[in-house]
Design an enzyme around this catalytic site. Structure first.
Site, PDB file in Angstrom:
ATOM      1  N   CYS A 116       0.845  -1.191   0.000  1.00  0.00           N
ATOM      2  CA  CYS A 116       0.000   0.000   0.000  1.00  0.00           C
ATOM      3  C   CYS A 116       0.885   1.247   0.000  1.00  0.00           C
ATOM      4  O   CYS A 116       1.936   1.280   0.648  1.00  0.00           O
ATOM      5  CB  CYS A 116      -0.916   0.013   1.216  1.00  0.00           C
ATOM      6  SG  CYS A 116      -2.074  -1.374   1.265  1.00  0.00           S
ATOM      7  N   ILE A 373      19.109 -14.947 -25.897  1.00  0.00           N
ATOM      8  CA  ILE A 373      20.520 -14.565 -25.859  1.00  0.00           C
ATOM      9  C   ILE A 373      21.369 -15.631 -25.167  1.00  0.00           C
ATOM     10  O   ILE A 373      22.543 -15.804 -25.476  1.00  0.00           O
ATOM     11  CB  ILE A 373      20.699 -13.187 -25.157  1.00  0.00           C
ATOM     12  CG1 ILE A 373      22.129 -12.675 -25.296  1.00  0.00           C
ATOM     13  CG2 ILE A 373      20.261 -13.260 -23.708  1.00  0.00           C
ATOM     14  CD1 ILE A 373      22.495 -12.241 -26.683  1.00  0.00           C
ATOM     15  N   CYS A 467      15.699 -24.121 -18.339  1.00  0.00           N
ATOM     16  CA  CYS A 467      16.778 -23.843 -17.390  1.00  0.00           C
ATOM     17  C   CYS A 467      16.547 -24.723 -16.176  1.00  0.00           C
ATOM     18  O   CYS A 467      15.452 -24.710 -15.601  1.00  0.00           O
ATOM     19  CB  CYS A 467      16.757 -22.361 -17.008  1.00  0.00           C
ATOM     20  SG  CYS A 467      17.724 -21.959 -15.530  1.00  0.00           S
ATOM     21  N   HIS A 493      11.522 -14.823 -12.537  1.00  0.00           N
ATOM     22  CA  HIS A 493      12.154 -14.715 -13.840  1.00  0.00           C
ATOM     23  C   HIS A 493      11.175 -15.199 -14.905  1.00  0.00           C
ATOM     24  O   HIS A 493      10.321 -16.053 -14.637  1.00  0.00           O
ATOM     25  CB  HIS A 493      13.440 -15.549 -13.877  1.00  0.00           C
ATOM     26  CG  HIS A 493      14.366 -15.166 -14.977  1.00  0.00           C
ATOM     27  ND1 HIS A 493      14.204 -15.627 -16.270  1.00  0.00           N
ATOM     28  CD2 HIS A 493      15.459 -14.360 -15.005  1.00  0.00           C
ATOM     29  CE1 HIS A 493      15.147 -15.116 -17.036  1.00  0.00           C
ATOM     30  NE2 HIS A 493      15.932 -14.347 -16.293  1.00  0.00           N
ATOM     31  N   PHE A 494      11.295 -14.655 -16.110  1.00  0.00           N
ATOM     32  CA  PHE A 494      10.390 -15.002 -17.196  1.00  0.00           C
ATOM     33  C   PHE A 494      10.553 -16.460 -17.627  1.00  0.00           C
ATOM     34  O   PHE A 494       9.742 -16.987 -18.389  1.00  0.00           O
ATOM     35  CB  PHE A 494      10.659 -14.062 -18.381  1.00  0.00           C
ATOM     36  CG  PHE A 494       9.506 -13.922 -19.345  1.00  0.00           C
ATOM     37  CD1 PHE A 494       8.234 -14.327 -19.013  1.00  0.00           C
ATOM     38  CD2 PHE A 494       9.717 -13.362 -20.587  1.00  0.00           C
ATOM     39  CE1 PHE A 494       7.175 -14.195 -19.902  1.00  0.00           C
ATOM     40  CE2 PHE A 494       8.679 -13.218 -21.493  1.00  0.00           C
ATOM     41  CZ  PHE A 494       7.396 -13.645 -21.143  1.00  0.00           C
ATOM     42  N   THR A 518      16.763 -10.735 -14.606  1.00  0.00           N
ATOM     43  CA  THR A 518      17.419 -10.535 -13.312  1.00  0.00           C
ATOM     44  C   THR A 518      17.527  -9.046 -12.982  1.00  0.00           C
ATOM     45  O   THR A 518      17.354  -8.635 -11.836  1.00  0.00           O
ATOM     46  CB  THR A 518      18.819 -11.171 -13.326  1.00  0.00           C
ATOM     47  OG1 THR A 518      19.500 -10.787 -14.532  1.00  0.00           O
ATOM     48  CG2 THR A 518      18.730 -12.685 -13.296  1.00  0.00           C
TER      49      THR A 518
END
Length: 707
Positions: A116, A373, A467, A493-494, A518
């Site tokens: 909040c 990448i 990963c 993380h995506f 990150t």
């Protein structure tokens, strides 16, 4: 359709998944570059009804008691009948005026509602009939109004009725357009979730149910760092390295002009030494993989003769190739192991299965390959000759794909190799199909609902690449976060699996989470801490770290620096930050032998006395086999190897032949240099980052492939 007008300020392109402090309404659209309005119909998630939070679902209010249901229906009618925004605001304030101020002893960090923008407290207890009695208060009149409405509806309800109220139900109260209310909108959701968490804890206590052991965590305050649990205690130990080791390293770096680029996921012992050494030598940089090569070039420009790369092998390959591209062929690049340092994600792309996946793309032009990448230069080169390729990061992948579809009609995109990220991208685009054209245009000006629907069947992603660290944030970890940390800030993380992704996205919509790279995660923690420092009120900020545990060194250094900067200010508030390490339930056990605690004088075992069991591979993340999220490949970069490289440069380079990052002398099937072709997708991405357009060279390559 109800909507709330937001700031038209546009965040930078690097903040796709980072939090925008100007956008306080929970919404899918706030995840993208620009936000204008909030469509309340989008406050939905595909995730299931979580145990201790109120999921955002499309279902109406159901299964509540007659009293709570009728009160809520009455509340909705009251506000919807008021067409004048000023009248609605006055009515909201009237509910806040009914609240009695909290006693000072109740205004504690334990009762504070996280997330909040103002101070909000909630307290709860069960009465003799088993009903939940709530008290709430805020130092803001508008937030008190929100609290007052929730108290009026839920105070005196049975626990199941408290848990049945959904956050989506709250948007029916028609606050769109009320000046001053927009910035408080997340108060609704966060207060309700806090009320439900307290309710669940009260019921568990009454029934004698053990909720579960907490995850290990580190707490950073003005006075230092403290650890809960043996895993966290180990992490904390390396934050304060041996001074002689630091001085020895710095001596070599200065004498021999050695620069160091390291990844966030590095071993905590190594990171602790590097972080301390940064104070004496400027050419040490810790970041995500994209920035490492850029900083290596900057170090070469500043006169560094050698670059030590602490990461997996594709990172040292990238540094070597980018330095060569920049004209610094004479600068030596060294790995930190005499063995191969692999990566499960990069390895997934270096397979015949991945090339077969791309061969399908080569047969259906025009096609574009968008490759993460975090893959080898050789993979990028061979892929680029099959299907025109551009690299991406977790921060820019969505905009890269949207721009590609906008620039090239009838394009088909093949993304890889991360299967979870691919699935998450597809889910995001699927959610965009229920947005208005105006909202989609705010995300990308060349897209609308029809174009998003048309691209979905032409978006493909590799099905067999993960990963190993992020793969381990699975169901059991998500369940425990729901159970014990539903009101905490959630970072992810995506690359995490879909269930963790959905959970983090829901937190993001409430202003309580971030999904991204990150660097996005680090920036989110910095932003929330800065907001707390600006408020200058006692606060405890709790963050669940949904990525590799190696991030903790950079997080602690950043948080500590921010806290130290205000340490000497008068009337300084007591603010601390807790970083929680998600660990498998089966990975944690109580033990009286642990160094972090034992049974107390009451005979009750200390819940912070946790030991993390080792995994099948030492340090290999949140699985049922044990351990916390930690990459075993990254941990191959040892401090002893770094010192060996530094000691033997420059005269004894023959000793370091296994450590040197060599240049690719091989050629592609078309007879071109692997190094040259492998760099081209990276340069395409650089162009996109600078110009927000795919380079004409890449567009020609894609279009030529269809002829």
């Amino acid at each position: 359709m109800n909507s709330i007008r937001l700031s038209s300020s546009t965040p930078s392109s690097s903040s796709y998944f980072s939090s925008n402090p100007l956008i306080k309404i929970p919404k899918l659209q706030s995840l993208f570059f620009t936000s204008q309005t909030v469509n309340f119909s989008l406050l939905k998630t595909t995730s299931k009804l979580f145990s201790c939070r109120s999921a955002i679902t499309s279902s109406p209010l159901v299964d509540t008691s007659d009293i709570a249901s009728s009160k809520f229906d009455r509340l909705i009618s009251e506000f919807q009948l008021l067409t004048d925004p000023i009248d609605r605001l006055k009515h909201l304030l009237s509910y806040g005026a009914k609240l009695e101020p909290f006693d000072e002893e109740i205004q504690t960090a334990k009762n504070r509602v996280m997330g909040c923008t103002t101070q909000v407290w909630v307290d709860a207890k069960l009465d003799e009939e088993g009903r939940v009695r709530f008290r709430a208060y805020s130092d803001s009149e508008i937030s008190r109004g929100f609290c007052g409405c929730l108290i009026w509806v839920l105070d005196g309800s049975f626990p199941e009725d408290v848990m049945n109220l959904k956050t989506e139900d709250l948007v029916l109260l028609n606050f769109g357009g009320i000046i001053g209310v927009n910035s408080r909108a997340n108060t609704w959701f966060n207060v309700l979730i806090s009320m439900q968490k307290k309710t669940k804890a009260l019921v568990a206590e009454k029934e004698g149910i053990v909720v579960g052991e907490p995850f290990p965590s580190l707490i950073i305050s003005h006075d230092g760092v403290s650890a809960k649990g043996s895993f966290a205690e180990t992490q904390a130990r390396y934050l304060f390295p041996d001074e002689s080791q630091v001085n020895d390293l710095v001596k070599h770096l200065k004498e021999k002009n050695i620069g160091i680029v390291a990844h966030f996921y590095m071993d905590p012992q190594v990171q602790g030494v590097l972080t301390a050494a940064q104070k004496q030598w400027p050419h040490i940089h810790i970041s995500d993989s994209l920035v490492m090569a850029d900083r290596a070039v900057k170090m070469a420009e500043a006169g560094c003769q050698f670059i030590a790369v602490l990461g997996v092998d594709f990172m040292s390959e990238n540094v070597r190739a980018i330095l060569d591209q920049a004209g610094y062929n004479q600068v030596g690049v060294y790995r930190m192991s005499d063995e191969r340092i692999g990566c499960s994600l990069a390895d997934a792309a270096a397979t015949t299965e991945y090339m077969k996946y791309l061969e399908i793309g080569s047969l259906s032009p025009p096609s574009l390959h968008v490759i993460y990448i975090n893959t080898s230069l050789e993979t990028k080169a061979h892929a680029h000759e099959l299907v025109p390729t551009i690299t991406c990061t977790s921060s820019n992948v969505v905009q890269t794909i949207l721009q590609a579809f906008a620039q090239i009609p009838d394009l088909t995109v093949y993304y890889g190799p991360d299967s979870y990220m691919g699935a998450n991208i597809a889910e995001l685009f699927q959610q965009m199909t229920i947005m208005s054209d105006e909202e989609i245009s705010a995300i990308h000006p060349q897209h609308n609902k029809d174009s998003i629907k048309s691209l979905l069947p032409r978006l493909h992603y590799f099905q067999d690449g993960t990963c190993i660290v992020h793969d381990l944030f699975g169901h059991e970890v998500v369940e425990k976060i729901n159970e014990m940390y539903c009101d905490a800030f959630l970072t992810a993380h995506f690359e995490v699996p879909g269930e963790m992704f959905s959970l983090a996205m829901e937190a993001k919509r409430r202003g309580m989470g971030v999904v991204g790279s990150t660097q996005n995660i680090l920036d989110f923690i910095k932003q929330k801490l800065q907001e707390a420092l600006d408020r200058n009120t006692d606060d405890h900020l709790q963050f669940v770290l949904g990525t590799e545990s190696g991030m903790i060194t950079s997080i602690v250094a950043t948080v500590n620096s921010m806290l130290v900067s205000v340490k000497t200010l008068p009337n300084r508030a007591d603010i601390n930050v807790e970083i929680v390490f998600p660990v498998s339930v089966d990975s944690v056990t109580n033990t009286k032998e642990s160094s972090c605690g034992s049974s107390n004088s009451t005979g009750i075992e200390d819940s912070s006395n946790l030991t993390v069991l080792p995994g099948v591979t030492s340090g290999e993340g949140c699985s049922i086999h044990g351990g916390c999220a930690s990459c075993p490949y990254m941990k191959m970069n040892s401090l002893s190897a770094l010192l060996k490289v530094c000691e033997n440069l420059p005269n004894d380079r023959h000793v370091l032949s296994a450590y040197e990052a060599g240049r690719f002398s091989s050629q592609t099937v078309n007879g071109r240099s692997v190094a040259d072709v492998g760099c081209e997708p990276i340069l395409h991405m650089r162009h996109f980052q600078a110009n927000r357009q795919l380079p004409e060279k890449l567009v020609r390559q894609v279009c030529r492939s269809s002829l």
